[in-house]
Design an enzyme around this catalytic site. Structure first.
Site, PDB file in Angstrom:
ATOM      1  N   GLY A  21      52.566  30.986 104.333  1.00  0.00           N
ATOM      2  CA  GLY A  21      51.185  30.511 104.336  1.00  0.00           C
ATOM      3  C   GLY A  21      50.256  31.621 104.813  1.00  0.00           C
ATOM      4  N   THR A  22      50.729  32.398 105.769  1.00  0.00           N
ATOM      5  CA  THR A  22      49.930  33.508 106.295  1.00  0.00           C
ATOM      6  C   THR A  22      49.561  34.475 105.170  1.00  0.00           C
ATOM      7  OG1 THR A  22      50.946  33.338 108.464  1.00  0.00           O
ATOM      8  CG2 THR A  22      50.046  35.499 107.874  1.00  0.00           C
ATOM      9  N   ASN A  40      45.686  22.407 112.111  1.00  0.00           N
ATOM     10  CA  ASN A  40      47.072  22.374 112.578  1.00  0.00           C
ATOM     11  C   ASN A  40      47.200  21.950 114.030  1.00  0.00           C
ATOM     12  OD1 ASN A  40      45.722  25.009 112.398  1.00  0.00           O
ATOM     13  ND2 ASN A  40      47.372  25.713 113.719  1.00  0.00           N
ATOM     14  N   GLN A  81      48.965  22.223 106.278  1.00  0.00           N
ATOM     15  CA  GLN A  81      49.422  21.084 107.082  1.00  0.00           C
ATOM     16  C   GLN A  81      49.315  19.751 106.348  1.00  0.00           C
ATOM     17  OE1 GLN A  81      51.063  21.100 109.770  1.00  0.00           O
ATOM     18  NE2 GLN A  81      50.779  23.174 110.548  1.00  0.00           N
ATOM     19  N   SER A  87      52.594  26.285 102.501  1.00  0.00           N
ATOM     20  CA  SER A  87      53.711  26.979 103.137  1.00  0.00           C
ATOM     21  C   SER A  87      54.942  26.080 103.082  1.00  0.00           C
ATOM     22  CB  SER A  87      53.345  27.293 104.590  1.00  0.00           C
ATOM     23  OG  SER A  87      54.499  27.697 105.286  1.00  0.00           O
ATOM     24  N   HIS A  89      57.851  25.823 104.607  1.00  0.00           N
ATOM     25  CA  HIS A  89      58.591  25.275 105.757  1.00  0.00           C
ATOM     26  C   HIS A  89      57.826  24.185 106.499  1.00  0.00           C
ATOM     27  CE1 HIS A  89      56.727  27.385 109.371  1.00  0.00           C
ATOM     28  NE2 HIS A  89      56.178  28.060 108.383  1.00  0.00           N
ATOM     29  N   CYS A 114      50.554  32.531 122.514  1.00  0.00           N
ATOM     30  CA  CYS A 114      50.886  33.825 123.077  1.00  0.00           C
ATOM     31  C   CYS A 114      50.188  34.920 122.269  1.00  0.00           C
ATOM     32  CB  CYS A 114      52.395  34.013 123.035  1.00  0.00           C
ATOM     33  SG  CYS A 114      52.895  35.367 124.087  1.00  0.00           S
TER      34      CYS A 114
HETATM   35  N1  PLP Z   1      47.828  27.693 108.047  1.00  0.00           N
HETATM   36  C1  PLP Z   1      48.058  26.687 108.887  1.00  0.00           C
HETATM   37  C2  PLP Z   1      47.048  25.599 109.015  1.00  0.00           C
HETATM   38  C3  PLP Z   1      49.223  26.661 109.648  1.00  0.00           C
HETATM   39  O1  PLP Z   1      49.457  25.656 110.491  1.00  0.00           O
HETATM   40  C4  PLP Z   1      50.151  27.716 109.501  1.00  0.00           C
HETATM   41  C5  PLP Z   1      51.386  27.782 110.334  1.00  0.00           C
HETATM   42  O2  PLP Z   1      51.435  27.296 111.431  1.00  0.00           O
HETATM   43  C6  PLP Z   1      49.878  28.738 108.582  1.00  0.00           C
HETATM   44  C7  PLP Z   1      48.708  28.695 107.876  1.00  0.00           C
HETATM   45  C8  PLP Z   1      50.833  29.882 108.388  1.00  0.00           C
HETATM   46  O3  PLP Z   1      51.952  29.496 107.630  1.00  0.00           O
HETATM   47  P1  PLP Z   1      53.314  30.375 107.732  1.00  0.00           P
HETATM   48  O4  PLP Z   1      54.014  29.922 108.941  1.00  0.00           O
HETATM   49  O5  PLP Z   1      54.052  30.018 106.468  1.00  0.00           O
HETATM   50  O6  PLP Z   1      52.912  31.787 107.757  1.00  0.00           O
END
Ligand code: PLP
Length: 389
Positions: free
Chosen positions: A74-75, A154, A182, A202, A204, A329
């Protein structure tokens, strides 16, 4: 994940679905897989499987297959979307509008764009964690290269007004991106309901493989990918992980079915509401953040006044319960959550918050155990904060 532990941290990650696990185990058992870009038989076979996975994802989302790019997270999808749309915009469009509660992956991408000359505007939410659509849209003008608002947050689970923002951005010819990471599996994610130009998922977060993701970029969206290569129709270069794409497609189909049928989300909302009611009966000063706004059914962000959230988190961990704190963190220190700060919390209040996120396997017995653990741990954490322990 040990069976005796209770996972109340589904927003961090979710257990892999059995079908996805079987698919991956099977793939790992094969000695040789082709590269989907190769022209020989192994490559063509892989390519067929990859394209089938893409078609399945496109069908669930209401996109066309060419608009679906597989990513590694997702990142990555979020960063590619914001940067790709900014770099694809003309020289008169230098503005980037996002909310102050976006995930760090988008915050970081916006910071990078600021270094490249973007004018970054961050719109704060109300105290309930919801961004006002009019306040957001007031910042979106003819100089805007891209606007981004998450579908649901999230940390609080609060749903954002993405349908209206997407519609108005479309009218103003501004590419709109939504981080739907989410939401998938908790509510239907359909592009004809939220007419976004770009959308991130994402794997997972809905029982798919870690290290898998999707970025949808709709046709006619000005876009210049920062990851070169011909793969994924030029949207995201790099050799694809076909089995991860297949695992994600399977998980998304199952998750979408659950969201559409509504039984799993309804059961989760009932368990979450019962959990909050019981914690608040035991500790009447505990606040459920975002409870007045529309929330995802499985998220509960609770504020325990006068408590160090981190100490409580450790106490729960020792009792076999995984939750998450309102601090993250950063550079080796615990920084209060930017989401809670944006909602008007002081750093001390933000650090007294814990997030509990339930999942399809959560049952009433799990809720009982977490409530019991809190009854024991909260007074201890309070005494520790007062220096009595
Ligand atoms: N966007 C949101 C709202 C998230 O909660 C997260 C992960 O916690 C991400 C993006 C990032 O996803 P990934 O863990 O696949 O990089």
């Amino acid at each position: 994940m040990s069976a005796s532990r209770i996972h109340f941290d589904h927003n961090a990650t979710t257990p892999m679905r059995p079908g996805v696990r079987a698919l991956l185990e099977n793939a790992l058992g094969r000695p040789m897989e082709g590269n989907p870009s190769s022209v020989h038989a192994e490559g063509r076979s892989m390519r067929r499987r990859l394209e089938q996975a893409r078609e399945r994802v496109a069908r669930v989302l209401g996109a066309i297959p060419r608009e679906v790019a597989f990513t590694a997270s997702g990142t990555e999808g979020n960063a590619l979307a914001l940067m790709g749309a900014f770099l694809g915009a003309g020289p008169t469009r230098r503005r980037v509008v996002l909310s102050a509660i976006e995930h760090p992956s988008l915050q970081r991408a916006a910071d990078t764009l600021a270094k490249l000359g973007a004018e970054v505007v961050r719109v704060a939410p109300g105290r309930n964690g919801r961004v006002d659509a009019d306040a957001f849209l007031a910042q979106v003008d003819g100089t805007t290269a891209v606007a981004s608002l998450m579908w649901a947050n999230n940390e609080t689970g609060v749903l954002q007004p993405v349908d209206r923002v997407a519609r108005v951005c479309r009218e103003r010819a501004v590419p709109f991106h939504t981080d739907a990471v989410q939401v998938a599996g908790r509510r239907p994610v359909r592009l004809h309901e939220v007419d976004a130009a770009m959308l991130t998922l994402s794997g997972h977060k809905f029982g798919g493989p870690p290290g898998s993701g999707v970025l949808v970029v709709r046709r006619n969206t000005p876009f210049h990918s920062v990851l070169g290569g011909h793969q994924e129709d030029g949207l995201r270069g790099g050799t694809q992980a076909t089995w991860l794409a297949e695992g994600l497609a399977l998980a998304l189909e199952e998750a979408a079915q659950e969201a559409l049928q509504g039984e799993v989300p309804a059961a989760l909302a009932a368990l979450r509401d019962d959990f909050e009611a019981r914690v608040q009966r035991a500790f009447p000063d505990v606040l459920a953040l975002g409870a007045g706004a529309g929330r995802l059914p499985h998220v509960s962000m609770l504020e325990f006044p006068g408590i160090d959230g981190e100490a409580l988190l450790i106490g729960l961990d020792l009792a076999g319960i995984s939750a998450s704190s309102g601090a993250a963190c950063a550079s080796g220190t615990l920084a209060p959550s930017h989401v809670l700060l944006a909602m008007g919390h002081t750093p001390a209040r933000a650090q007294s918050c814990l997030r509990f996120s339930l999942g399809p396997e959560t049952d009433a017995a799990a809720v009982d155990r977490v409530v019991e653990a809190l009854r024991e741990q909260v007074p201890r954490a309070r005494d520790a904060a007062r220096g009595l322990a």
